[in-house]
Design a protein around this motif. Sequence first.
Motif, short mmCIF file in Angstrom:
data_model
loop_
_atom_site.label_atom_id
_atom_site.label_comp_id
_atom_site.label_asym_id
_atom_site.label_seq_id
_atom_site.Cartn_x
_atom_site.Cartn_y
_atom_site.Cartn_z
N LEU A 40 7.62 -9.17 -1.00
CA LEU A 40 6.57 -10.24 -1.19
C LEU A 40 7.34 -11.72 -1.40
O LEU A 40 6.79 -12.68 -0.74
CB LEU A 40 5.63 -9.72 -2.14
N VAL A 44 6.84 -14.65 1.45
CA VAL A 44 6.20 -15.81 0.84
C VAL A 44 7.28 -16.91 1.27
O VAL A 44 6.57 -18.02 1.82
CB VAL A 44 5.63 -15.96 -0.47
N HIS A 139 -2.89 -6.88 9.36
CA HIS A 139 -1.97 -7.68 9.35
C HIS A 139 -0.85 -7.26 10.53
O HIS A 139 -0.57 -8.38 11.35
CB HIS A 139 -1.12 -7.91 8.19
N TYR A 175 -7.70 -12.35 4.89
CA TYR A 175 -6.21 -12.84 4.48
C TYR A 175 -6.34 -13.43 2.97
O TYR A 175 -5.75 -12.77 2.34
CB TYR A 175 -5.66 -13.84 5.28
N MET A 179 -4.94 -11.42 -0.29
CA MET A 179 -3.66 -12.15 -1.22
C MET A 179 -4.39 -12.21 -2.55
O MET A 179 -3.47 -12.09 -3.68
CB MET A 179 -3.67 -13.38 -0.57
N VAL A 182 -3.54 -9.06 -3.76
CA VAL A 182 -2.16 -8.92 -4.24
C VAL A 182 -1.74 -9.50 -5.56
O VAL A 182 -1.00 -8.82 -6.36
CB VAL A 182 -1.42 -9.81 -3.06
N THR A 220 0.30 -15.89 -4.94
CA THR A 220 -1.17 -15.92 -4.33
C THR A 220 -1.28 -17.24 -3.72
O THR A 220 -1.72 -17.44 -2.77
CB THR A 220 -2.05 -15.66 -5.58
N PHE A 223 0.79 -17.55 -0.64
CA PHE A 223 0.27 -17.20 0.53
C PHE A 223 -1.20 -17.80 1.03
O PHE A 223 -0.99 -17.97 2.34
CB PHE A 223 0.21 -15.61 0.28
N VAL A 224 -2.03 -18.17 0.09
CA VAL A 224 -3.22 -18.65 0.33
C VAL A 224 -2.85 -19.95 0.90
O VAL A 224 -3.65 -20.45 1.73
CB VAL A 224 -4.00 -18.67 -0.83
#
Length: 236
Positions: A40, A44, A139, A175, A179, A182, A220, A223-224
Amino acid sequence: MALATKAAPPPPTRPRGFWSSTIGKKTVMAVSGLLMLGYLVAHVMGNLKVFFGPEEFNAYGHWLRTMGAPVLHYSWALWLVRIVLLAAVVGHAVSAYQLSRRDIKARPTGYVHRRRKSSYATRTMRWGGIILALFIVWHILDLTTGTVHTGGFQEGHPYQNVVDTFSTWYGNVIYIVAMLAVGLHVRHGFWSAAQTLGVGNARRERLLKALANGLALVLTAGFVSVPVAVMTGVVS
């Protein structure tokens, strides 16, 4: 007078193997979880290259398939990463499920009062895991195979594919929800892994919790930021 017969000793119990034991399953969960956490972090960092434009992001996508060259053939290293990651996901999911079933059997009636100190992340780990499993499938079908991709999937053009996905409301919702899951999963999972592997103790508790919170927040947010950038026109 009949002599009392001596009871035969019970048969010796066979020691449980590593996988059969609770600590074995927890160790598999911890190690596989840390492997996925490492992925991860790398993922990212790669995703954030989208802010540098299509040329650099597409070059990054091409490098993923040529890394290890000329020793390895095209995409061999990428498939090796995928296989290790798949093994980690399966090991994590199976051990989590079996530990959950074992816990239910140990207390079939459940607790009368829920512990107040349990965090929201702790209480939602199970549902978070299911959400993430479903998201992984979506995904892959969206940005790897292009099966459910909107706007016409373009092989070798990941920048445009990302923009297409996050130009739809449902792509953003799926998504972003995943996230957030996550972040909660990492926040609780990192702490649990430290305890299982014997890293955590009373002296390190505050540091480990701060590290878990920091990792969850950074991942987070990272990714966002990509779908938010597409929605706001920063990435187009």
